[in-house]
Write a protein that holds these residues in place. Sequence first.
Motif, PDB file in Angstrom:
ATOM      1  N   GLN B 157       0.621  -1.289   0.240  1.00  0.00           N
ATOM      2  CA  GLN B 157      -0.206  -0.043  -0.050  1.00  0.00           C
ATOM      3  C   GLN B 157       0.819   1.346  -0.007  1.00  0.00           C
ATOM      4  OE1 GLN B 157      -2.970  -0.294   3.314  1.00  0.00           O
ATOM      5  NE2 GLN B 157      -3.307   1.835   3.137  1.00  0.00           N
ATOM      6  N   MET B 158       2.031   1.242   0.931  1.00  0.00           N
ATOM      7  CA  MET B 158       2.768   2.428   0.864  1.00  0.00           C
ATOM      8  C   MET B 158       3.468   2.663  -0.247  1.00  0.00           C
ATOM      9  SD  MET B 158       2.466   3.781   3.783  1.00  0.00           S
ATOM     10  CE  MET B 158       1.637   3.753   5.052  1.00  0.00           C
ATOM     11  N   ILE B 159       4.032   1.476  -1.172  1.00  0.00           N
ATOM     12  CA  ILE B 159       4.554   1.759  -2.270  1.00  0.00           C
ATOM     13  C   ILE B 159       3.813   2.175  -3.419  1.00  0.00           C
ATOM     14  CG2 ILE B 159       5.605   0.581  -4.345  1.00  0.00           C
ATOM     15  CD1 ILE B 159       6.910  -1.535  -2.256  1.00  0.00           C
ATOM     16  N   SER B 160       2.630   1.903  -3.325  1.00  0.00           N
ATOM     17  CA  SER B 160       1.614   2.541  -4.465  1.00  0.00           C
ATOM     18  C   SER B 160       0.896   3.679  -4.151  1.00  0.00           C
ATOM     19  CB  SER B 160       0.680   1.307  -4.764  1.00  0.00           C
ATOM     20  OG  SER B 160       0.255   0.504  -3.667  1.00  0.00           O
ATOM     21  N   TYR B 161       1.022   4.059  -3.096  1.00  0.00           N
ATOM     22  CA  TYR B 161       0.442   5.392  -2.612  1.00  0.00           C
ATOM     23  C   TYR B 161       1.621   6.649  -2.624  1.00  0.00           C
ATOM     24  CZ  TYR B 161      -4.425   3.545  -2.751  1.00  0.00           C
ATOM     25  OH  TYR B 161      -5.445   3.086  -3.321  1.00  0.00           O
ATOM     26  N   GLU B 162       2.857   6.110  -2.288  1.00  0.00           N
ATOM     27  CA  GLU B 162       3.400   7.282  -1.881  1.00  0.00           C
ATOM     28  C   GLU B 162       3.730   7.880  -3.327  1.00  0.00           C
ATOM     29  OE1 GLU B 162       6.756   7.752   0.619  1.00  0.00           O
ATOM     30  OE2 GLU B 162       5.127   7.215   1.970  1.00  0.00           O
ATOM     31  N   PHE B 202      -7.355  16.110  -4.762  1.00  0.00           N
ATOM     32  CA  PHE B 202      -8.009  14.885  -4.661  1.00  0.00           C
ATOM     33  C   PHE B 202      -7.009  13.766  -4.627  1.00  0.00           C
ATOM     34  CE2 PHE B 202      -9.604  11.229  -7.194  1.00  0.00           C
ATOM     35  CZ  PHE B 202     -10.719  10.726  -6.162  1.00  0.00           C
ATOM     36  N   VAL B 203      -6.183  13.637  -5.319  1.00  0.00           N
ATOM     37  CA  VAL B 203      -5.192  12.427  -5.394  1.00  0.00           C
ATOM     38  C   VAL B 203      -4.417  12.872  -4.137  1.00  0.00           C
ATOM     39  CG1 VAL B 203      -3.102  11.792  -6.507  1.00  0.00           C
ATOM     40  CG2 VAL B 203      -4.825  12.636  -7.951  1.00  0.00           C
ATOM     41  N   PHE B 204      -3.959  13.841  -3.705  1.00  0.00           N
ATOM     42  CA  PHE B 204      -3.146  13.936  -2.448  1.00  0.00           C
ATOM     43  C   PHE B 204      -4.065  13.581  -1.116  1.00  0.00           C
ATOM     44  CE2 PHE B 204      -2.327  16.200   1.557  1.00  0.00           C
ATOM     45  CZ  PHE B 204      -1.017  16.107   1.473  1.00  0.00           C
ATOM     46  N   PHE B 205      -5.394  13.738  -1.229  1.00  0.00           N
ATOM     47  CA  PHE B 205      -6.098  13.391   0.193  1.00  0.00           C
ATOM     48  C   PHE B 205      -6.421  11.748   0.034  1.00  0.00           C
ATOM     49  CE2 PHE B 205     -10.130  13.221   2.368  1.00  0.00           C
ATOM     50  CZ  PHE B 205      -9.853  13.865   3.624  1.00  0.00           C
ATOM     51  N   VAL B 206      -6.800  11.363  -1.214  1.00  0.00           N
ATOM     52  CA  VAL B 206      -6.980   9.859  -1.091  1.00  0.00           C
ATOM     53  C   VAL B 206      -5.708   8.984  -0.770  1.00  0.00           C
ATOM     54  CG1 VAL B 206      -7.671   7.988  -2.532  1.00  0.00           C
ATOM     55  CG2 VAL B 206      -8.737  10.169  -2.846  1.00  0.00           C
ATOM     56  N   ASP B 218      -7.727   1.131   5.651  1.00  0.00           N
ATOM     57  CA  ASP B 218      -7.014   0.662   6.790  1.00  0.00           C
ATOM     58  C   ASP B 218      -6.462  -0.955   6.608  1.00  0.00           C
ATOM     59  OD1 ASP B 218      -9.522  -0.299   7.167  1.00  0.00           O
ATOM     60  OD2 ASP B 218      -9.389   0.132   9.269  1.00  0.00           O
ATOM     61  N   LEU B 219      -6.117  -1.142   5.547  1.00  0.00           N
ATOM     62  CA  LEU B 219      -5.880  -2.536   5.435  1.00  0.00           C
ATOM     63  C   LEU B 219      -5.006  -3.250   6.148  1.00  0.00           C
ATOM     64  CD1 LEU B 219      -6.164  -2.343   1.558  1.00  0.00           C
ATOM     65  CD2 LEU B 219      -7.193  -4.236   2.902  1.00  0.00           C
ATOM     66  N   ALA B 220      -3.928  -2.517   6.740  1.00  0.00           N
ATOM     67  CA  ALA B 220      -2.995  -2.851   7.587  1.00  0.00           C
ATOM     68  C   ALA B 220      -3.364  -3.456   8.946  1.00  0.00           C
ATOM     69  CB  ALA B 220      -1.851  -1.907   7.769  1.00  0.00           C
ATOM     70  N   GLU B 221      -4.587  -2.770   9.312  1.00  0.00           N
ATOM     71  CA  GLU B 221      -4.989  -3.316  10.573  1.00  0.00           C
ATOM     72  C   GLU B 221      -6.228  -3.699  10.782  1.00  0.00           C
ATOM     73  OE1 GLU B 221      -5.413   0.336  13.239  1.00  0.00           O
ATOM     74  OE2 GLU B 221      -3.619   0.799  11.960  1.00  0.00           O
ATOM     75  N   ALA B 222      -6.816  -3.996   9.553  1.00  0.00           N
ATOM     76  CA  ALA B 222      -8.390  -4.340   9.165  1.00  0.00           C
ATOM     77  C   ALA B 222      -8.889  -5.270  10.356  1.00  0.00           C
ATOM     78  CB  ALA B 222      -8.394  -5.125   7.964  1.00  0.00           C
ATOM     79  N   GLU B 223      -9.697  -4.707  11.194  1.00  0.00           N
ATOM     80  CA  GLU B 223      -9.999  -5.491  12.387  1.00  0.00           C
ATOM     81  C   GLU B 223     -10.669  -6.942  11.913  1.00  0.00           C
ATOM     82  OE1 GLU B 223      -9.928  -1.649  12.299  1.00  0.00           O
ATOM     83  OE2 GLU B 223     -11.824  -1.869  13.003  1.00  0.00           O
ATOM     84  N   GLY B 224     -11.626  -6.531  10.918  1.00  0.00           N
ATOM     85  CA  GLY B 224     -12.464  -7.712  10.476  1.00  0.00           C
ATOM     86  C   GLY B 224     -11.530  -9.080  10.065  1.00  0.00           C
ATOM     87  N   ASP B 225     -10.663  -8.728   9.398  1.00  0.00           N
ATOM     88  CA  ASP B 225     -10.120 -10.064   8.900  1.00  0.00           C
ATOM     89  C   ASP B 225      -8.425 -10.326   9.274  1.00  0.00           C
ATOM     90  OD1 ASP B 225     -10.228  -7.620   7.321  1.00  0.00           O
ATOM     91  OD2 ASP B 225      -9.047  -8.442   5.772  1.00  0.00           O
ATOM     92  N   GLN B 303      -8.994  -3.976  -5.046  1.00  0.00           N
ATOM     93  CA  GLN B 303      -9.450  -2.768  -5.163  1.00  0.00           C
ATOM     94  C   GLN B 303      -8.590  -1.568  -4.887  1.00  0.00           C
ATOM     95  OE1 GLN B 303     -13.031  -3.164  -2.893  1.00  0.00           O
ATOM     96  NE2 GLN B 303     -14.294  -3.509  -4.667  1.00  0.00           N
ATOM     97  N   LEU B 304      -7.734  -1.652  -3.807  1.00  0.00           N
ATOM     98  CA  LEU B 304      -6.805  -0.600  -3.248  1.00  0.00           C
ATOM     99  C   LEU B 304      -5.908  -0.546  -4.244  1.00  0.00           C
ATOM    100  CD1 LEU B 304      -5.833   0.576  -0.563  1.00  0.00           C
ATOM    101  CD2 LEU B 304      -4.151  -1.165  -0.693  1.00  0.00           C
ATOM    102  N   MET B 305      -5.429  -1.551  -4.755  1.00  0.00           N
ATOM    103  CA  MET B 305      -4.178  -1.735  -5.643  1.00  0.00           C
ATOM    104  C   MET B 305      -4.540  -1.011  -7.047  1.00  0.00           C
ATOM    105  SD  MET B 305      -1.411  -2.635  -4.713  1.00  0.00           S
ATOM    106  CE  MET B 305      -1.014  -2.824  -3.038  1.00  0.00           C
ATOM    107  N   ALA B 306      -5.907  -1.346  -7.531  1.00  0.00           N
ATOM    108  CA  ALA B 306      -6.520  -0.765  -8.774  1.00  0.00           C
ATOM    109  C   ALA B 306      -6.717   0.654  -8.635  1.00  0.00           C
ATOM    110  CB  ALA B 306      -7.840  -1.422  -8.953  1.00  0.00           C
ATOM    111  N   ILE B 307      -6.942   1.115  -7.306  1.00  0.00           N
ATOM    112  CA  ILE B 307      -7.256   2.364  -7.119  1.00  0.00           C
ATOM    113  C   ILE B 307      -5.952   3.449  -7.355  1.00  0.00           C
ATOM    114  CG2 ILE B 307      -7.963   4.262  -5.707  1.00  0.00           C
ATOM    115  CD1 ILE B 307      -9.896   2.599  -4.576  1.00  0.00           C
ATOM    116  N   GLY B 308      -5.091   2.748  -6.643  1.00  0.00           N
ATOM    117  CA  GLY B 308      -3.637   3.345  -6.667  1.00  0.00           C
ATOM    118  C   GLY B 308      -2.911   3.430  -7.900  1.00  0.00           C
ATOM    119  N   TRP B 309      -3.092   2.280  -8.483  1.00  0.00           N
ATOM    120  CA  TRP B 309      -2.149   2.439  -9.825  1.00  0.00           C
ATOM    121  C   TRP B 309      -3.076   2.928 -11.200  1.00  0.00           C
ATOM    122  CZ3 TRP B 309       2.909   2.116  -9.595  1.00  0.00           C
ATOM    123  CH2 TRP B 309       3.423   1.556  -8.666  1.00  0.00           C
TER     124      TRP B 309
END
Lengths: 188, 328
Positions: B157-162, B202-206, B218-225, B303-309
Amino acid sequence: MSRALDRIGTWIGWAFFADLANGLALTFGYMFSKSVTMQYPDKEKWLPYSRYRGHHFLKRDEEGEIKCVACELCARICPCYCIEVIPYEDEKGNRRPAKFEIDMARCLFCGLCEDACPADAIALGQQYEFSSFSSRDLVIGRDDLLGKPGKAMTGGGVVAARLNTEQDVLVETSEPQGYNWWRNIRRT
Amino acid sequence: MELVVAVGLIVFKVALLIAILLLLPLPLTWLERKIAGHMQQRMGPMRVGWHGLLQPVADGVKLLTKEDHIPAEADRFLFKLAPILALAPPFVVFVAVPFGESVSVLGTEITLYVSNMNVALLFVFAVIGIEVYGVIFGGWAANSKYAVLGSLRTCAQMISYEIPMGFAVIGVVMLAQSMSLLDIVRAQANVWNIVYQPVGFFVFFVAGLAESQRIPFDLAEAEGDLGAGFHTEYSGIRFAFFMVSEYAIMLLTSVLAVILFFGGWNGVLVPLPPLVWFVLKVAFFVYVFIWFRFTFPRYRYDQLMAIGWKVLLPLSMANIIITGVAFL
Ligand code: SF4
Ligand code: SF4
């Protein structure tokens, strides 16, 4: 034509995150609506209805005689074996309980004892605030059971949490149907 | 004498900054729980202090007195290092962040920033990049599958969003012709950057949401899974470190959004002291973060990856090109 327009509208909405904005507006609206929390031990409490199954009580008949005939049916039907009855014969030759103990720590408030009783002597009343730090204190004897509050006369109202509603206090509730839980909940 | 005063001033400012950053999570957790409660028609904390105001203090005491547990199979050194690595960078970053021009106290002008670096923006992104090591080490060292999964996700996530985040601010740098955050704010004295750079914002905020690992990213700490993701195995004070770091980053993202796109301490219409304007704007963004958290579900990993890239990266590139063309 209108379907095509709809499609275009959906796409425009999607491009500008209309769905996300809808969600945000909804939560924002909820934030300023009244909360439904009942602050039970601090501020208010809810009066149980007459059918509520709370702490047991033993009944007396018109002469003030204890109704129970110590048949032990309640003890037999109880799924938790938490009732203990020891019979004796009183001066009039009636069979009565010498010892009648309910272990409230084990009771699951199923109400089967009330249903099983042939003499209509035991019932589950309105009292529910009898938590204790020791499970030994929850073994309630015959004389205590005779003094426990009976079924609620009115119910469903919300009163101040400190109000003692046990000893024949009748609380008139403004809403005859009881407290309206849906009062503050927005339904769209 | 001059030197002593100057050094003393810097030490004082840094100490103040650290104190504020350490204490701010307390009211923020309270606010977050209150807002969450009211959004769900609950009341949130009510019992400790007036409307639960002292709840964060109670929580803090509980965290500090809890057993500091280290799993038997854990890499003890990395396990202890990770919370510090996660906590330090957000604090360091604030050295380069200005909070206003200056105030005059007792006749002397005191600047409201620790240092005015000419590459402040670069510094911010470089240092905040270190924070992810804390998360990765934490997940790795705990030797638990949930923690490792959490930190693996964080890595990707960090790599794709930095990248989109870095690209998004280039437009701002072009407009201000400087990487100094102070100059960037000064360049927005008349018109805020959001007017010229809506897409950039928009890009910066997302990307900022993703960087600070808040819902919906918050996939890194996804409480659910994942239990609690990378900090599943942490408890006590080390867990508190991660918490403080998370809030500091949330704050940093809000501060950066305000400085880069919303004119920093430049007000509009209502004449308020610049610092008040600044705080108000930051508070708004912090609220938005919390608001998002209790509105949106979490994105799935792909989806996270798709949004990022596929969305943010092209958008930020296009933003740079269009800004460049318009600038010419
Ligand atoms: S309510 Fe049920 S569990 Fe409790 S004493 Fe009666 S029969 Fe037993
Ligand atoms: S309470 Fe009713 S069921 Fe139980 S022993 Fe007495 S008469 Fe029998």
